[in-house]
Design an enzyme around this catalytic site. Structure first.
Site, PDB file in Angstrom:
ATOM      1  N   PHE A 153      20.218 -68.268-118.837  1.00  0.00           N
ATOM      2  CA  PHE A 153      19.984 -67.249-117.822  1.00  0.00           C
ATOM      3  C   PHE A 153      19.991 -65.860-118.466  1.00  0.00           C
ATOM      4  O   PHE A 153      20.683 -65.609-119.450  1.00  0.00           O
ATOM      5  CB  PHE A 153      21.078 -67.311-116.758  1.00  0.00           C
ATOM      6  CG  PHE A 153      20.815 -68.295-115.649  1.00  0.00           C
ATOM      7  CD1 PHE A 153      19.723 -69.133-115.679  1.00  0.00           C
ATOM      8  CD2 PHE A 153      21.675 -68.363-114.568  1.00  0.00           C
ATOM      9  CE1 PHE A 153      19.482 -70.028-114.655  1.00  0.00           C
ATOM     10  CE2 PHE A 153      21.454 -69.259-113.527  1.00  0.00           C
ATOM     11  CZ  PHE A 153      20.355 -70.093-113.576  1.00  0.00           C
ATOM     12  N   PHE A 207      17.806 -72.139-124.095  1.00  0.00           N
ATOM     13  CA  PHE A 207      17.458 -70.885-123.425  1.00  0.00           C
ATOM     14  C   PHE A 207      18.318 -70.718-122.179  1.00  0.00           C
ATOM     15  O   PHE A 207      18.369 -71.600-121.328  1.00  0.00           O
ATOM     16  CB  PHE A 207      15.975 -70.882-123.042  1.00  0.00           C
ATOM     17  CG  PHE A 207      15.054 -71.171-124.198  1.00  0.00           C
ATOM     18  CD1 PHE A 207      15.297 -70.621-125.451  1.00  0.00           C
ATOM     19  CD2 PHE A 207      13.951 -71.990-124.042  1.00  0.00           C
ATOM     20  CE1 PHE A 207      14.459 -70.871-126.526  1.00  0.00           C
ATOM     21  CE2 PHE A 207      13.106 -72.258-125.111  1.00  0.00           C
ATOM     22  CZ  PHE A 207      13.360 -71.701-126.362  1.00  0.00           C
ATOM     23  N   CYS A 229      23.292 -71.041-121.039  1.00  0.00           N
ATOM     24  CA  CYS A 229      22.893 -72.300-121.673  1.00  0.00           C
ATOM     25  C   CYS A 229      22.557 -72.184-123.150  1.00  0.00           C
ATOM     26  O   CYS A 229      22.305 -73.191-123.806  1.00  0.00           O
ATOM     27  CB  CYS A 229      21.708 -72.893-120.914  1.00  0.00           C
ATOM     28  SG  CYS A 229      21.983 -72.939-119.134  1.00  0.00           S
ATOM     29  N   HIS A 254      14.425 -77.361-124.705  1.00  0.00           N
ATOM     30  CA  HIS A 254      15.496 -77.028-123.755  1.00  0.00           C
ATOM     31  C   HIS A 254      15.303 -77.869-122.501  1.00  0.00           C
ATOM     32  O   HIS A 254      16.261 -78.437-121.980  1.00  0.00           O
ATOM     33  CB  HIS A 254      15.464 -75.537-123.439  1.00  0.00           C
ATOM     34  CG  HIS A 254      16.586 -75.087-122.570  1.00  0.00           C
ATOM     35  ND1 HIS A 254      17.913 -75.307-122.893  1.00  0.00           N
ATOM     36  CD2 HIS A 254      16.594 -74.425-121.381  1.00  0.00           C
ATOM     37  CE1 HIS A 254      18.685 -74.814-121.942  1.00  0.00           C
ATOM     38  NE2 HIS A 254      17.911 -74.269-121.021  1.00  0.00           N
ATOM     39  N   HIS A 258      22.150 -81.548-117.841  1.00  0.00           N
ATOM     40  CA  HIS A 258      22.178 -80.228-118.473  1.00  0.00           C
ATOM     41  C   HIS A 258      23.629 -79.818-118.611  1.00  0.00           C
ATOM     42  O   HIS A 258      24.299 -79.510-117.628  1.00  0.00           O
ATOM     43  CB  HIS A 258      21.408 -79.221-117.622  1.00  0.00           C
ATOM     44  CG  HIS A 258      21.211 -77.897-118.288  1.00  0.00           C
ATOM     45  ND1 HIS A 258      21.806 -77.568-119.479  1.00  0.00           N
ATOM     46  CD2 HIS A 258      20.487 -76.806-117.928  1.00  0.00           C
ATOM     47  CE1 HIS A 258      21.462 -76.339-119.824  1.00  0.00           C
ATOM     48  NE2 HIS A 258      20.660 -75.858-118.898  1.00  0.00           N
ATOM     49  N   LYS A 297      17.808 -84.124-121.788  1.00  0.00           N
ATOM     50  CA  LYS A 297      18.686 -83.855-120.649  1.00  0.00           C
ATOM     51  C   LYS A 297      18.594 -84.938-119.580  1.00  0.00           C
ATOM     52  O   LYS A 297      19.466 -85.015-118.709  1.00  0.00           O
ATOM     53  CB  LYS A 297      18.385 -82.480-120.066  1.00  0.00           C
ATOM     54  CG  LYS A 297      18.872 -81.337-120.978  1.00  0.00           C
ATOM     55  CD  LYS A 297      18.624 -79.976-120.378  1.00  0.00           C
ATOM     56  CE  LYS A 297      19.286 -78.866-121.202  1.00  0.00           C
ATOM     57  NZ  LYS A 297      18.717 -78.727-122.560  1.00  0.00           N
TER      58      LYS A 297
END
Length: 404
Positions: free
Chosen positions: A389, A387, A162, A294, A330, A325
């Site tokens: 994974f 941010f 992301c 985020h 997302h 979002k």
């Protein structure tokens, strides 16, 4: 950064519609483009952000080998807001070998691979029509756009979940600062696919209702798709335009390496990325007028980010923040670029976007989260967080510069 880079052109195509106009209208009105999941054969009780009209896009014959949902979405996005024309004008100014291309994606054209696996023959062979290199491969996105625009400079795809397309902005600055390019086309494209929908569902991260970033009762994220692009140029090389300039003033990157999918509980990597971005922009936390979080609406992410932001902005705790979002979903590898465009629109129009979907602010998140859109004509500096994974973090500072 040696000097801020001007966003000479920028555009975002999301579930709200094609181009900046529907996105700006939603930012001003606090509306959402999410809908019940009805994508392909997915049977998941969740909501998605699907871009209208993608299936109707036709690639030109010379690019037919690249045909897949992701590249159709990319083409739809490139043609919005006159971006393709602006990109071609920059290529004429600088030369095809002096314009870099850096794009972000997480799953690229994996939907084509999903369809191909459904059509395997009795021996397990994939159908002849499937071209992994031109569709599923993450590098295919940059190849498609490079070939479509006739670029000959540095070109590559970043795939860090992301944070992918936010990191594209940082990579562009490094290339230009190193003298390897005079301008850069950056952005991100990620399209809906079954792998993403079922994957996040299996992690118990999808919400059965429209996502609610920052809400005390948030249940998870809503997956979306998008294509967003920006043209970055040095101020002395960018074409003159009326009104204020939007510039990339700073960026920060970090990798906290805490866990494959869970963020560091105290937002350690997030803090580092934000601090770097402020330092590169030569700004203090008190200079930031809005933070685009985020804000995925998962319990762990929002809490971790909230703690990280609170630590960096300890002396400026009232800075307004929100997650957008709840409007777009997302959009994964495209999220950083989409939210850079959101930040640019906020600066252009003196706007604080609301955190759509939030009904009851989570008291454990120590932030001043804006629930409904507000006007702020004095807005000059925005921090945007992305941010991913694995603790792959990126923060951008965008600023508004008045031109005499």
């Amino acid at each position: 950064m040696t000097q801020p880079l001007v966003l000479s052109a920028f555009t975002a195509t999301t579930a709200l519609g094609v181009g900046n106009a529907p996105l700006l209208a939603a930012l001003q009105g606090g509306t959402s483009g999410l809908k019940h999941c009805d994508f392909e054969t997915a049977q998941i009780a969740t909501w998605i952000g699907e871009v209208p009209g993608v299936n109707g896009v036709k690639l030109p014959p010379e690019l037919a080998a690249y045909d897949c949902r992701n590249h159709r979405l990319a083409l739809l996005g490139l043609q919005a807001d006159g971006f393709e024309q602006a990109a071609r004008a920059a290529i004429r100014r600088h030369g095809a070998d002096r314009v870099a291309l850096i794009l972000g994606t997480s799953t690229s054209g994996i939907l084509s691979a999903e369809a191909a696996y459904h059509e395997r023959d009795a021996d397990g062979a994939l159908p002849a029509w499937f071209d992994y290199r031109a569709t599923h491969n993450t590098g295919a996105l940059a190849s498609f756009v490079r070939d479509g625009l006739g670029l000959r400079g540095p070109a590559f795809t970043i795939s860090t979940a992301c944070s992918s397309s936010a990191k594209a902005f940082a990579a562009a600055d490094r290339l230009i600062s190193a003298g390897l390019a005079d301008a850069a086309i950056v952005g991100g494209v990620d399209s809906l696919c079954l792998t993403t929908l079922y994957g996040f569902s299996s992690l118990e991260l999808t919400s059965p209702e429209p996502c609610r970033p920052g809400d005390a009762h948030r249940q998870g994220l809503s997956i979306g798709e998008a294509a967003a692009f920006a043209l970055l140029e040095r101020a002395d090389a960018a074409p003159e335009q009326p009104g204020p300039r939007i510039v990339l003033a700073g960026w920060g990157e970090s990798s906290d390496a805490h866990h494959m999918s869970a963020p560091h509980p105290e937002g350690r990597g997030a803090r580092a990325a934000m601090a770097q971005a402020l330092q590169r922009a030569a700004l203090s936390p008190q200079d930031i007028g809005y933070i685009n979080l985020h804000g995925t609406a998962t319990p762990a992410n929002d809490l971790s980010e909230g703690r990280g932001v609170a630590a960096v902005f300890a002396d400026h705790p009232a800075v307004p923040s929100s997650s957008t979002k709840g409007m777009t979903g997302h959009t994964l590898g495209a999220a950083g670029a989409v939210e850079a465009v959101v930040s640019a629109l906020a600066l252009q129009h003196g706007l604080l976007p609301g955190s759509v979907g939030m009904q009851t602010p989570d008291p454990a998140i120590p932030l001043n989260i804006v629930s409904v859109p507000q006007r702020l004509p004095s807005l000059r500096h925005v921090l945007s967080n992305s941010f991913g994974f694995g603790g792959s973090n990126a923060s951008l500072v965008l600023s508004r510069q008045e031109v005499a």
